[in-house]
Design an enzyme around this catalytic site. Structure first.
Site, PDB file in Angstrom:
ATOM      1  N   ASP A 473       0.853  -1.186   0.000  1.00 31.75           N
ATOM      2  CA  ASP A 473       0.000   0.000   0.000  1.00 31.75           C
ATOM      3  C   ASP A 473       0.884   1.228   0.000  1.00 31.75           C
ATOM      4  O   ASP A 473       2.089   1.163   0.248  1.00 31.75           O
ATOM      5  CB  ASP A 473      -0.987  -0.004   1.166  1.00 31.75           C
ATOM      6  CG  ASP A 473      -0.311   0.092   2.527  1.00 31.75           C
ATOM      7  OD1 ASP A 473       0.906   0.314   2.574  1.00 31.75           O
ATOM      8  OD2 ASP A 473      -1.012  -0.071   3.538  1.00 31.75           O
ATOM      9  N   ASP A 516      -5.682   2.116  -1.905  1.00 29.71           N
ATOM     10  CA  ASP A 516      -4.248   2.101  -2.222  1.00 29.71           C
ATOM     11  C   ASP A 516      -3.644   0.730  -1.947  1.00 29.71           C
ATOM     12  O   ASP A 516      -2.425   0.617  -1.768  1.00 29.71           O
ATOM     13  CB  ASP A 516      -3.523   3.174  -1.404  1.00 29.71           C
ATOM     14  CG  ASP A 516      -3.598   2.897   0.092  1.00 29.71           C
ATOM     15  OD1 ASP A 516      -4.598   2.279   0.534  1.00 29.71           O
ATOM     16  OD2 ASP A 516      -2.656   3.268   0.819  1.00 29.71           O
TER      17      ASP A 516
END
Length: 609
Positions: A473, A516
C-alpha cells in the site's frame, strides 16, 4: 315508375351486322343449292350465329336470335320460298342455334378462356349433333309437307350440311371474336392473311374448274392458313372452299361431278365428305397451334416473372456449373458487389476471400452429393477492394443441357449483421475484461486476483511450485488525498501501478484490491529470493518523486510478503502476507517484511527482515 334501361347503340349495330351476315349467307346457300328443297353442302349461318351468341351475354341472346330469324326469313322470301315454308325452316335453324348455345353456356360459362377450348370443343360437338338431329327432323318434316320430297334424303342432307357448318364456324367465330382484333393489328399480318386466303381462292377455283381428280390440291393452302392463322384461317379457308365447291357443283363443274350416277344428292353428299375431310385436317392443326400459342404465352409470362424476380431481387442470384464457373449472375450484383453480371461470369474464384474458398468448394460438393440445400457464409471481394460478407443458400438444379446438375445460390449482403455480431462479441469481451480489470489503473482486479491465487495454490499441490503473495500500500495515502485532492490521489495510484508493473516479471500477476492496496502473485522455484528482488526493485523505484501537475511528490510504499513451499489454504496465505505488511509498517514504513506460512526450519518465525 322505374325508367327503362337504355340499350347502347353498339348493341343494335351488332344485331344489324348479325342479320346482314346471316341473310347474305342464307341467300347464297339457297341460290347455289340444286334439286328439290335446299341441298346446300355446308350451312354457314347457324355456326356463325352460335359463335356470336357465345361471345355475348345471355340476356342479349333473344335479340340476336330474332335478328337471325328475320334475316333468314327475308332471304328465303327473296329466293322465292313460300312464307310458311320460309318461317318454318328459319324456325328450325333458330332452334338448332339455341340448343347448342344454351348447352355450351351452361357447361362452359367462360368459353373465351383458351384453356377451356378442348373441353368446350367436346361439349359443343355433342350439342351440335343433338341440335342438328332436332332441327333436321323439323326441317325434313316441313320439306316433306311442302315439297313432297324424301324425308330420309332431306334429313341426311340437312344433318350433314349443318353439322359441318356448326363445328367449323361456331368454333372459328368464338376464336375470332376473342383474338380477331389482335390477329390483324399489324399491316404485315393483314397482308399475309389476305395473300394466304387468296391462295386458297385461286387453288379452289382451279381444282373445281377442271374435270380431273385433283381435289387434294386444295388441302395444302388450307393447312397453311390453319398453321399461320389458326381458327380464323380455318374458318375463312373452309368458307371459301365451301362456296367455290358449292357453286361449281351446282353448275355441274369440278371433279365431284365426274360420277354422274350419284345424282344431285350424291354430289352434295360427296362435297360434304370432301369438306369434312378438310375440317379433319385443318381443325387439329388450328387446335395445336392455339395450344402452342397459349403455352408460349404461359412460358413468356413465367419467364417474365422469373426475370422480374431475378432482376429486381436485392439478393444476388447465381447459377454455377459443378466446377464453379458462373453461368448466370443477376443484376443485383452491381448494387451489392459493384461488379456487373458480365464481369462476374466465368471461373472467378479470385473474388472469394482466400480463407473462404475451401468452404465454398466443400459446400458445393455437399450440395451435389446430397441433393439438399446448404447455407454458407463467406466473403466476396467488392469491386473497390473491400470484402462483403455473403450468406448464400445453395441448392442443386438440373443442368441446362439436361445432363447432370448445376448449382444455384441466392446470396444476401450480411455485412451489417456480421459487423453488429462482431461489435457485440467485442462488447462481451470488453465486459468480460472489465469484470476482471481495475478501471482506474488497468491492473487485475480482486476477481482476477482470487482466481489466480486459487490456480497458483492448485499448481503448488500438484507440482510443488512455491507461491509468494506480496501485499503493498502507499504510505500515508490518506494525507495525499486530503492535501491534494482525490484527482491527484488517483494519478499517484496510476503512477504507482505503472512502476510496480515494471518491477515484476511477465509471469507475475499485479492486482489492485481497492483504495491504495495492491497485491502481487509470484510463482517461482527461487522463492523467497524472487519476491525479495521485486520488493527491493520497487522500493528503489519509489525513491524517484512522482510528478503530478507540476508538483513533485515523494511517495513511499510498505510491502508485506507471505510465501509457502507446501500446500496451504488461500486464507492462510492471505493472512500471512497481511501480517508481514503490518510488520513493515511497524518497522517505520518504506520497507518490506517477509513471512513463511509453513517452513520446516523456522516454523512461523520471520523468514527475513
Amino acid at each position: 315508375m322505374r325508367d327503362a334501361i337504355p340499350v347502347p347503340a353498339r348493341f343494335w349495330q351488332d344485331c344489324t351486322i348479325v342479320a346482314l351476315v346471316i341473310g347474305v349467307l342464307a341467300w347464297l346457300s339457297i341460290q347455289f343449292a340444286r334439286g328439290p328443297g335446299e341441298l346446300a353442302a355446308v350451312w354457314f349461318g347457324n355456326g356463325i350465329l352460335t359463335g356470336w351468341l357465345m361471345s355475348r351475354r345471355s340476356p342479349q341472346w333473344p335479340a340476336y336470335l330474332a335478328a337471325g330469324f328475320c334475316a333468314e326469313v327475308l332471304a328465303r322470301l327473296v329466293a322465292g320460298h313460300p312464307v310458311p315454308y320460309a318461317i318454318a325452316i328459319a324456325l328450325a335453324n333458330t332452334v338448332e342455334v339455341a340448343i347448342v348455345a344454351i348447352v355450351v353456356r351452361q357447361r362452359i360459362p367462360d368459353i373465351g378462356e383458351p384453356r377451356h377450348w378442348v373441353r368446350a370443343g367436346g361439349i359443343a360437338i355433342a350439342a351440335a349433333l343433338v341440335a342438328c338431329i332436332v332441327s333436321g327432323l323439323l326441317a325434313s318434316a316441313v320439306k316433306a309437307l311442302f315439297q313432297q320430297g324424301s324425308f330420309g334424303i332431306s334429313f341426311l342432307a340437312w344433318f350433314s350440311a349443318h353439322v359441318v357448318g356448326m363445328v367449323i364456324f361456331a368454333t372459328s367465330t368464338v376464336v375470332l371474336q376473342r383474338e380477331g382484333r389482335g390477329l390483324f393489328s399489324a399491316d404485315g399480318r393483314r397482308v399475309s392473311f389476305v395473300l394466304a386466303m387468296l391462295l386458297v381462292v385461286v387453288v379452289s377455283v382451279l381444282v373445281f374448274s377442271v374435270r380431273y381428280p385433283v381435289l387434294f390440291l386444295a388441302y395444302p393452302p388450307l393447312l397453311l392458313g390453319a398453321f399461320r392463322f389458326r381458327f380464323p384461317g380455318v374458318a375463312v379457308g373452309i368458307l371459301v372452299l365451301g362456296l367455290v365447291g358449292s357453286v361449281a357443283t351446282a353448275l355441274g363443274r369440278g371433279p365431284i361431278t365426274l360420277v354422274d350416277e350419284l345424282g344431285t344428292a350424291g354430289h352434295v353428299a360427296l362435297l360434304q365428305l370432301y369438306i369434312a375431310g378438310a375440317c379433319l385436317m385443318t381443325i387439329p392443326v388450328a387446335l395445336a397451334m392455339a395450344e402452342r400459342k397459349r403455352l408460349n404465352a404461359r412460358l413468356r409470362e413465367s419467364e417474365q416473372r422469373y426475370r422480374m424476380l431475378t432482376d429486381y431481387s436485392h439478393d444476388v442470384i447465381v447459377r454455377m456449373s459443378p466446377s464453379g464457373e458462373r453461368l448466370y449472375v443477376s443484376p443485383s450484383s452491381r448494387d451489392i458487389l459493384g461488379w456487373t453480371p458480365m464481369e462476374m461470369l466465368g471461373s472467378r474464384w479470385d473474388l472469394v476471400h482466400p480463407d473462404d474458398r475451401a468452404l465454398q468448394r466443400q459446400t458445393m460438393q455437399e450440395v451435389l452429393a446430397s441433393g439438399e440445400p446448404r447455407i454458407a457464409v463467406y466473403r466476396v471481394r467488392h469491386k473497390d477492394g473491400h470484402f462483403v460478407w455473403i450468406e448464400a443458400v445453395t441448392r442443386p438444379i438440373p443442368a441446362t443441357d439436361g445432363h447432370g446438375m448445376d448449382i444455384i445460390y441466392t446470396g444476401r449482403d450480411i455485412s451489417r449483421r456480421v459487423a453488429a455480431e462482431q461489435a457485440l462479441e467485442a462488447s462481451r469481451d470488453e465486459l468480460a475484461r472489465l469484470a476482471r480489470v481495475d478501471a482506474l489503473t488497468g491492473l487485475a482486479n480482486r476477481r482476477q486476483f482470487d482466481e489466480r491465487v486459487d490456480l497458483a495454490l492448485q499448481r503448488l499441490r500438484r507440482h510443488g511450485t512455491p507461491v509468494a503473495l506480496m501485499y503493498l500500500d502507499v504510505d500515508h495515502f490518506k494525507r495525499i488525498n486530503d492535501t491534494w485532492g482525490h484527482a491527484v490521489g488517483d494519478k499517484v495510484l496510476c503512477s504507482f501501478a505503472e512502476r510496480l508493473s515494471r518491477c515484476v516479471r511477465v509471469i507475475d500477476l499485479v492486482a489492485r484490491l481497492g483504495g491504495d492496496e495492491f497485491v502481487v502473485v509470484v510463482e517461482d522455484a527461487m522463492l523467497p529470493a524472487a519476491a525479495e528482488a521485486i520488493a527491493r526493485k520497487l522500493l528503489a523505484e519509489m525513491h524517484h518523486c512522482i510528478e503530478v501537475e507540476g508538483t513533485a511528490l515523494t511517495v513511499t510504499t510498505s510491502i508485506g510478503i507471505g510465501y509457502t513451499v507446501s500446500a496451504v489454504e488461500t486464507t492462510a496465505l492471505l493472512t500471512t502476507a497481511d501480517a508481514a505488511l503490518y510488520a513493515a509498517k511497524q518497522a517505520g514504513r518504506n520497507t518490506y517484511r517477509m513471512r513463511a506460512v509453513t517452513d520446516p526450519r523456522y516454523g512461523d518465525e520471520l523468514a527475513g527482515l
